[in-house]
Design a protein around this motif. Structure first.
Motif, PDB file in Angstrom:
ATOM      1  N   VAL A  30      -9.813  27.075 -10.015  1.00  0.00           N
ATOM      2  CA  VAL A  30      -9.907  26.668  -8.609  1.00  0.00           C
ATOM      3  C   VAL A  30      -8.872  25.594  -8.295  1.00  0.00           C
ATOM      4  O   VAL A  30      -8.195  25.639  -7.260  1.00  0.00           O
ATOM      5  CB  VAL A  30     -11.331  26.149  -8.300  1.00  0.00           C
ATOM      6  N   ALA A  31      -8.736  24.621  -9.191  1.00  0.00           N
ATOM      7  CA  ALA A  31      -7.767  23.546  -8.974  1.00  0.00           C
ATOM      8  C   ALA A  31      -6.345  24.079  -8.901  1.00  0.00           C
ATOM      9  O   ALA A  31      -5.540  23.628  -8.073  1.00  0.00           O
ATOM     10  CB  ALA A  31      -7.892  22.506 -10.088  1.00  0.00           C
ATOM     11  N   GLN A  32      -6.025  25.029  -9.758  1.00  0.00           N
ATOM     12  CA  GLN A  32      -4.687  25.631  -9.726  1.00  0.00           C
ATOM     13  C   GLN A  32      -4.437  26.343  -8.408  1.00  0.00           C
ATOM     14  O   GLN A  32      -3.364  26.211  -7.805  1.00  0.00           O
ATOM     15  CB  GLN A  32      -4.523  26.613 -10.894  1.00  0.00           C
ATOM     16  N   GLU A  33      -5.422  27.097  -7.934  1.00  0.00           N
ATOM     17  CA  GLU A  33      -5.276  27.814  -6.665  1.00  0.00           C
ATOM     18  C   GLU A  33      -5.128  26.835  -5.500  1.00  0.00           C
ATOM     19  O   GLU A  33      -4.289  27.024  -4.617  1.00  0.00           O
ATOM     20  CB  GLU A  33      -6.480  28.728  -6.442  1.00  0.00           C
ATOM     21  N   GLN A  34      -5.947  25.798  -5.491  1.00  0.00           N
ATOM     22  CA  GLN A  34      -5.871  24.818  -4.406  1.00  0.00           C
ATOM     23  C   GLN A  34      -4.553  24.072  -4.414  1.00  0.00           C
ATOM     24  O   GLN A  34      -3.978  23.803  -3.351  1.00  0.00           O
ATOM     25  CB  GLN A  34      -7.037  23.839  -4.510  1.00  0.00           C
ATOM     26  N   ARG A  35      -4.072  23.738  -5.595  1.00  0.00           N
ATOM     27  CA  ARG A  35      -2.805  23.000  -5.677  1.00  0.00           C
ATOM     28  C   ARG A  35      -1.661  23.814  -5.098  1.00  0.00           C
ATOM     29  O   ARG A  35      -0.760  23.274  -4.439  1.00  0.00           O
ATOM     30  CB  ARG A  35      -2.502  22.616  -7.116  1.00  0.00           C
ATOM     31  N   ALA A  36      -1.678  25.122  -5.326  1.00  0.00           N
ATOM     32  CA  ALA A  36      -0.611  25.985  -4.809  1.00  0.00           C
ATOM     33  C   ALA A  36      -0.596  26.009  -3.281  1.00  0.00           C
ATOM     34  O   ALA A  36       0.440  26.301  -2.673  1.00  0.00           O
ATOM     35  CB  ALA A  36      -0.785  27.399  -5.353  1.00  0.00           C
ATOM     36  N   ALA A  37      -1.733  25.703  -2.649  1.00  0.00           N
ATOM     37  CA  ALA A  37      -1.820  25.746  -1.185  1.00  0.00           C
ATOM     38  C   ALA A  37      -1.593  24.387  -0.536  1.00  0.00           C
ATOM     39  O   ALA A  37      -1.588  24.284   0.694  1.00  0.00           O
ATOM     40  CB  ALA A  37      -3.192  26.287  -0.775  1.00  0.00           C
ATOM     41  N   LEU A  38      -1.401  23.330  -1.345  1.00  0.00           N
ATOM     42  CA  LEU A  38      -1.224  21.988  -0.793  1.00  0.00           C
ATOM     43  C   LEU A  38       0.166  21.806  -0.183  1.00  0.00           C
ATOM     44  O   LEU A  38       1.124  22.498  -0.571  1.00  0.00           O
ATOM     45  CB  LEU A  38      -1.444  20.943  -1.886  1.00  0.00           C
ATOM     46  N   ASP A  39       0.279  20.880   0.756  1.00  0.00           N
ATOM     47  CA  ASP A  39       1.590  20.577   1.349  1.00  0.00           C
ATOM     48  C   ASP A  39       2.559  20.061   0.287  1.00  0.00           C
ATOM     49  O   ASP A  39       3.751  20.359   0.317  1.00  0.00           O
ATOM     50  CB  ASP A  39       1.434  19.545   2.462  1.00  0.00           C
ATOM     51  N   SER A  40       2.039  19.247  -0.632  1.00  0.00           N
ATOM     52  CA  SER A  40       2.842  18.723  -1.741  1.00  0.00           C
ATOM     53  C   SER A  40       2.135  19.044  -3.047  1.00  0.00           C
ATOM     54  O   SER A  40       0.909  18.883  -3.144  1.00  0.00           O
ATOM     55  CB  SER A  40       3.020  17.207  -1.616  1.00  0.00           C
ATOM     56  N   PRO A  41       2.854  19.499  -4.079  1.00  0.00           N
ATOM     57  CA  PRO A  41       2.198  19.795  -5.359  1.00  0.00           C
ATOM     58  C   PRO A  41       1.628  18.554  -6.029  1.00  0.00           C
ATOM     59  O   PRO A  41       0.867  18.668  -6.990  1.00  0.00           O
ATOM     60  CB  PRO A  41       3.330  20.400  -6.191  1.00  0.00           C
ATOM     61  N   TRP A  42       1.999  17.361  -5.523  1.00  0.00           N
ATOM     62  CA  TRP A  42       1.515  16.122  -6.126  1.00  0.00           C
ATOM     63  C   TRP A  42       0.236  15.627  -5.474  1.00  0.00           C
ATOM     64  O   TRP A  42      -0.384  14.695  -5.980  1.00  0.00           O
ATOM     65  CB  TRP A  42       2.604  15.047  -6.048  1.00  0.00           C
ATOM     66  N   ASP A  43      -0.155  16.242  -4.364  1.00  0.00           N
ATOM     67  CA  ASP A  43      -1.427  15.880  -3.748  1.00  0.00           C
ATOM     68  C   ASP A  43      -2.583  16.326  -4.640  1.00  0.00           C
ATOM     69  O   ASP A  43      -2.443  17.244  -5.461  1.00  0.00           O
ATOM     70  CB  ASP A  43      -1.556  16.523  -2.370  1.00  0.00           C
ATOM     71  N   THR A  44      -3.716  15.688  -4.479  1.00  0.00           N
ATOM     72  CA  THR A  44      -4.884  15.981  -5.311  1.00  0.00           C
ATOM     73  C   THR A  44      -5.681  17.138  -4.716  1.00  0.00           C
ATOM     74  O   THR A  44      -6.086  17.068  -3.543  1.00  0.00           O
ATOM     75  CB  THR A  44      -5.793  14.750  -5.419  1.00  0.00           C
ATOM     76  N   PRO A  45      -5.934  18.206  -5.485  1.00  0.00           N
ATOM     77  CA  PRO A  45      -6.759  19.307  -4.977  1.00  0.00           C
ATOM     78  C   PRO A  45      -8.156  18.817  -4.614  1.00  0.00           C
ATOM     79  O   PRO A  45      -8.717  17.945  -5.291  1.00  0.00           O
ATOM     80  CB  PRO A  45      -6.800  20.286  -6.160  1.00  0.00           C
TER      81      PRO A  45
END
Length: 404
Positions: A30-45
């Protein structure tokens, strides 16, 4: 030496194991999927923040800190099996329990050496998981395995320090929640005692002259969940002299105090990484067939699994002995054992992970299994907190001294 778990450790282990099964392992994908959708890859899922809140509710928070005023008040021996469990999911579990480096070491430094203002401003929000931090020591221009080599300058100018230098592989610095750097540099570069030339200062991320230049990769990974590893430039950045940690010239001693617990924490988690690898090896071996029979019936695979189990049991005993010594005679009294586990554990776990990757074939080097990313983390620990060769050199000198 009695390594049986006491009642508190057993209770925390049971709670943590259930937390891992119910929440952490399912959240990895889930964290990997959420990270891919974030504006920045450094934001916290979002799922990471949900897990942090759940861990706090369950009392699985700041387990690493032996100071009961600030943390769980556990001994090293009590914390060891808990850190091992979090090591089974190294990208998520340490972070969501607020037990992830470099924050752990920075909190220990502030708890032990910080003044009341520094604790209020920086330690309290770190303990609450509201901000992240970074420890800026390693430099690209010098061999930072010898900490006396660092060239970053911390110059006094009235009521301020002026910091100038370039650091890299500064863990956590890419995370936008990283609000404070502990920076090690030289306040007295020409001092007679090379171990009294260094000092540590607190430098807020938003200080003019501080630039987080780029993310450094580790075997191609950017380690987003830990906040990455950054190159950071300090171009005449100014902070008040009250941001000094401890005293001028005390930076080297503080660094040594910080690295002792950090080394054993890494080794505790490495054992968890190895246990995860063995589990994945066994599951793969019983589910795949090659040349007419399951991989589990192939002699070479059986040897790999047996050797891995023996190795992990040996490492665990050495780590537990080291933890017991740190609790009973202090870090200085456990110096030999700390170096021994720092040499032995990453090497052995890297070898186990290598076999696990081999057993998984192409899947082992893919993103579909955690092995390749865990391998990158484990291999890095042969360098982090002092490369193997530095510890070997020191350990050999101590052994030889008995005969000179």
């Amino acid at each position: 030496m009695d390594f049986a778990f006491d009642a508190r450790t057993e209770e925390l282990r049971a709670r943590l194991l259930a937390f891992m099964d119910e929440h952490v392992y399912p959240a990895e994908a889930v964290a990997q999927e959420q990270r891919a959708a974030l504006d920045s890859p450094w934001d916290t899922p979002p799922v990471v923040e949900e897990l942090k809140a759940q861990a706090r509710r369950q009392g699985l928070w700041n387990l690493f800190l032996p100071d009961a005023e600030y943390g769980a008040g556990l001994t090293n021996l009590q914390y060891a099996p808990l850190a091992e469990i979090t090591g089974r999911s190294p990208q998520l579990a340490p972070t969501v329990t607020n037990c992830a480096a470099p924050d752990t070491g920075n909190m220990e430094v502030l708890a032990q050496f910080g003044d009341e203002r520094q604790k209020k401003q920086w330690l309290e929000p770190l303990l609450a998981g509201e901000i992240r931090s970074a420890f800026a020591m390693t430099e690209p221009e010098v061999a930072s395995s010898d900490a006396t080599n660092i060239t970053t300058r911390i110059e006094r100018d009235g009521d301020e320090y002026v910091i100038t230098g370039r650091k890299w592989y500064i863990s956590g610095a890419m995370n936008p929640d990283c609000k404070i750097f502990i920076v090690m540099g030289k306040t007295d570069p020409d001092g007679a005692d090379i171990r009294r030339q260094q000092s540590m200062v607190l430098v807020p991320r938003d200080t003019p002259g501080v630039t987080v230049r780029r993310a450094m990769q580790v075997f191609g990974y950017e380690d987003h969940f830990h906040g990455g590893h950054a190159e950071v430039v300090f171009d005449r950045a100014r902070v008040p002299v009250t941001n000094l940690i401890g005293e001028e010239g005390g930076g080297f001693a503080i660094a040594q105090a910080r690295l002792g617990p950090g080394r054993i924490h890494h080794c505790m988690r490495l054992i968890g990484m190895a246990e995860r690898a063995i589990e994945l090896m066994c599951r793969r071996a019983v589910s795949r067939t090659a040349f007419g029979k399951p991989l589990a019936q192939q002699g070479v695979v059986q040897n790999w699994i047996a050797d891995a189990r023996v190795t992990v049991e040996q490492l665990r005993l050495l780590v537990l002995k080291t933890a017991w010594l740190m609790d009973t005679v202090g870090n200085r009294g456990a110096h030999t054992e700390i170096q021994a586990i720092k040499i032995a554990t990453p090497r052995a776990v890297v070898a186990i992970l290598d076999r696990a990757i081999q057993l998984h074939g192409a899947g082992g080097v893919s993103q579909d299994f955690p092995l390749a990313e865990i391998y990158a983390a484990a291999r890095t620990l042969m360098l982090a907190d002092g490369p193997d060769e530095v510890h070997q050199r020191s350990l050999a000198r101590r052994e030889l001294k008995k005969y000179l």
